[in-house]
Enzyme design. Structure first.
Site, mmCIF file in Angstrom:
data_model
loop_
_atom_site.group_PDB
_atom_site.id
_atom_site.type_symbol
_atom_site.label_atom_id
_atom_site.label_comp_id
_atom_site.label_asym_id
_atom_site.label_seq_id
_atom_site.Cartn_x
_atom_site.Cartn_y
_atom_site.Cartn_z
ATOM 1 N N CYS A 109 7.156 -0.858 2.912
ATOM 2 C CA CYS A 109 6.660 -2.333 2.858
ATOM 3 C C CYS A 109 5.480 -2.371 4.048
ATOM 4 C CB CYS A 109 8.020 -3.279 3.389
ATOM 5 S SG CYS A 109 7.939 -3.033 5.216
ATOM 6 N N CYS A 169 5.521 -1.009 7.339
ATOM 7 C CA CYS A 169 5.255 0.341 7.365
ATOM 8 C C CYS A 169 3.911 0.874 7.829
ATOM 9 C CB CYS A 169 5.792 1.007 5.992
ATOM 10 S SG CYS A 169 7.835 1.012 5.811
ATOM 11 N N ASP A 179 -20.496 -9.786 -15.172
ATOM 12 C CA ASP A 179 -21.283 -8.481 -15.962
ATOM 13 C C ASP A 179 -21.588 -9.517 -17.286
ATOM 14 O OD1 ASP A 179 -22.037 -6.145 -16.923
ATOM 15 O OD2 ASP A 179 -20.115 -6.369 -18.140
#
Length: 738
Positions: free
Chosen positions: A14, A17, A425
């Protein structure tokens, strides 16, 4: 000495961590680290003598695995070995299948009285035990690692909830009256422990599967180039793997082949389709002395190229490095539930312990104290929290798929609400990316009538050419019913055009400059019309017959029919559109004017697209990028929100946060609207899930909520979360809505 180190990290479960690793690394002298949970990477700036091996040791001492990634552009990087990730995914799939099979009969027996035969509780215990112990083991282990470092995460909640339900059931069976059968259904909560485990394992499996696919972007980017190359040495040509090609070697590129690496043309002339890399919609005419880019396609005559950059030095490899840097530089993803759990879990533990102590002191009954303490833990079980995000995401992504929108994960949704600028773009996004005949203009005769033979004669010779512009002319002639005449003495002159004899007349089709160099006459009025067409963004293909230029064919990258409407919807959402393209300024401004975009940046390379995005971000703007090509991938990864056209390349889609499957630009505003609605639903789910805990925990601690009612209340909160999420099934984006 200042250096930068990237690390691949395994074992994070998660966002907490990632935070734990980041804090530990940043405590080291001269170290500045950013750990990205989504990409499982760490970027570490070291100002001192600390080596990569020492950094890896620090990470591994926390209970995780770390290693240096393969160099960008190397053979190993282009064929990344993802077997470890695949094995991890397979392990979660195996856990999901086994746990589902075992948990289903436990749930049915617990919920349906007709299935509760004599001693059914013991069968339920037998089936639930592997689910709770083996199936939920990764969560128990992660919770233990967190407790060792005095931190709590969602894994702590899961482990606590599953463990509490299971331990209470063991207590009721071995020390209570649950085994008697009279109150077994009320006192055994094995279905809670089993079903919660199945839910969270399923969520983790789908997360792992998505994470493994996310690494495909770099693999695709580094494998679009040529696999083999024809090297010329001492007049002898031989085929070798492209990774054996060295700088300063000469190699041959035949029509239709990809150019193996960056280099300079030393012999030949041709047209090169560079749209996959640069975004240039019209093939670029090249000749001796011109530079070419690896992975672009030779669509004209044969070329001999001198390799100038190979491996990690090529523009393609540098684009891959840009994608990697952009992904690693994003802020670590921190789920709302994880953030709250850092406070919520310790709070639940304190309340549960306080309930046990208080009740034991007041009643001197260990059973009453244990019941109150366990009721607190069960009522705090994160079932609703675990469902809050995945159910909304599941329903929302399903609805999105129906609308032609794919959402990569919950972590991308928060950015949709804050976006204020959209970079578009041109080629393949606002336009079709295919050359299309826009107009056919014949010169006027003495009577003022237009020459009507221009298209038929031009198409007859263009029909034999492989050039994309020539193919567009031939297709247009076929679509309009123009008959193709036989051609003799056909010639294709790379970089100039084609010529041949049609019905006894010499016909030449190509660049105006080439025809005028051949002393072919040009009526002044026709020259003005050609200049006007090119100012409007078209490419003018001149047509000469027997030494006289008799007309031209205007060819352009056609604008998608829905692009103007899409731009209007983006503006209605309060977003400022900006057109950024590798195409020339004339064409870019013409397209922008037609669809309603005021700001244009033209003639940019992939690196410069990234620079445009970063410049906007430095101005405090939150940027979304919409693109479709390989050249857009770095900018898509750099932007706060990346949206890739589903009709584009896999590299662009993997580098983006949202994929617009139907290739229609109106899907962009629809995607932003849907993402905002899904995010609102997730936040609503999390609010009510936590509100339920806040309201129920004091009642349980006061001894007014037995574990059975706690389990029922927990199930009710889960049903509410699911019902709220299911409302997304009928969501329909409204034009101009937010």
């Amino acid at each position: 000495m200042s250096t930068s180190v990237n690390l691949d990290i395994e074992g994070m479960t998660c966002a907490s961590c990632a935070t734990r690793i980041e804090k530990k690394l940043n405590r080291l002298d001269g170290v500045s680290a950013t750990v990205n949970f989504a990409t499982e990477t760490a970027h570490v700036d070291v100002n001192g003598e600390m080596t990569p091996a020492e950094l890896i040791t620090v990470v591994e001492n926390l209970g995780y695995r770390a290693e240096l990634p393969a160099p960008i552009g190397s053979a190993s990087a282009s064929e990344v070995d993802d077997r470890a990730l695949e094995a991890d995914e397979d392990q979660w799939r195996q856990r999901l299948v086994v746990c589902s099979i075992l948990a289903t009969p436990v749930l049915l027996m617990s919920m349906i009285p007709a299935l509760q035969f004599t001693n059914w509780q013991w069968l339920a215990l037998t089936l639930a035990s592997p689910v709770v112990v083996w199936g939920a083991w990764p969560f128990h282990r992660a919770a233990w690692l967190g407790l060792r470092h005095l931190t709590t995460t969602m894994d702590t909640l899961i482990s606590m909830g599953v463990g509490a339900a299971y331990l209470w059931s063991l207590y009721a069976l071995f020390f209570g009256d649950a085994a008697s059968g009279s109150m077994g259904a009320d006192d055994v909560y094995l279905e809670v422990a089993s079903v919660v485990t199945v839910f969270v394992v399923a969520g983790r499996y789908f997360e792992r599967r998505a994470r493994r696919r996310s690494g495909q972007a770099l693999r695709d980017l580094l494998t679009i180039g040529a696999k083999e190359v024809s090297v010329v040495s001492n007049g002898v040509e031989r085929r070798i793997p492209v990774d054996q090609l060295q700088a300063e070697q000469q190699f041959v590129v035949r029509p239709g082949e990809r150019i193996a690496t960056d280099g300079v043309i030393i012999e030949g002339s041709s047209a090169v389709d560079a749209s996959m890399v640069t975004g240039e919609s019209v093939p670029v005419e090249v000749t001796t002395g011109d530079e070419v880019i690896g992975a672009t396609v030779n669509v004209g005559g044969p070329l001999v190229v001198l390799a100038t950059r190979v491996g990690a030095e090529t523009q393609l490899a540098q684009m891959a490095a840009l994608v990697t840097a952009a992904q690693a530089g994003k802020a670590p993803v921190q789920r709302l539930a994880d953030r709250v759990s850092t406070v919520f879990v310790p709070f639940v533990l304190v309340v549960s312990a306080a309930a046990w102590v208080t009740w034991f002191a007041l009643s001197e009954s260990a059973s009453d104290a244990f019941t109150a303490a366990v009721a607190v833990l069960i009522v705090a079980c994160p079932c609703a929290l675990g469902l809050a995000t995945p159910t909304a995401l599941l329903v929302g992504t399903g609805r999105g798929a129906q609308l032609g929108i794919l959402i990569r994960g919950p972590e991308v949704l928060e950015n949709t609400r804050r976006v204020d600028t959209v970079v578009l773009d041109k080629t393949g996004t606002v336009t079709t990316g295919r050359m299309t005949v826009y107009d056919v203009v014949g010169s006027r005769g003495e009577d003022g009538a237009r020459d009507t033979e221009v298209l038929r004669l031009a198409a007859s010779v263009e029909y034999l050419s492989e050039h994309p512009v020539a193919q567009a002319v031939a297709l247009y002639a076929a679509a309009t019913g123009v008959a193709i005449a036989p051609v003799t003495e056909f010639k294709s002159l790379g970089g100039h055009g084609v010529e041949g004899t049609v019905e006894g007349r010499h016909v030449a089709v190509g660049r105006l400059g080439w025809l005028t160099e051949l002393s072919m006459s040009l009526p002044p009025a026709l020259g003005e019309e050609i200049e006007l067409a090119e100012r409007g963004g078209s490419t003018a293909v001149a047509v000469a017959v027997d030494g006289h230029i008799r007309g031209f064919i205007a060819v352009r990258d056609a604008i998608k029919a829905t692009s103007a409407d899409a731009v209007a919807q983006l503006k209605a959402l309060g977003l400022a559109p900006l057109l950024v393209t590798g195409d020339n300024a004339t064409s870019a401004h013409a397209v922008a004017a037609e669809v309603g975009i005021d700001e244009v940046v033209a003639g940019v390379l992939p690196q410069e697209k990234v620079a445009v995005v970063r410049r906007l971000q430095s101005q405090g703007r939150v940027v979304a990028m919409v693109g479709d090509g390989v050249n857009d991938a770095p900018a898509l990864a750099t932007a706060d929100l990346g949206l890739a056209m589903g009709t584009g390349t896999d590299v662009a889609m993997e580098a983006s946060d949202l994929t617009l499957v139907r290739g229609d630009l109106t899907a962009a505003p629809d995607a932003i609207k849907l993402s905002r609605r899904v995010l609102s639903t997730i936040k609503g789910n999390l609010f009510w899930a936590f509100a339920y805990n806040v309201a129920a925990i004091p009642i349980a601690a006061a001894g007014l909520l037995n574990p059975m009612v706690a389990g029922l209340a927990m199930a009710s909160s889960s049903l509410f979360v699911m019902a709220n999420s299911l409302r997304l099934r009928t969501y329909q984006p409204q034009v101009g809505g937010r």
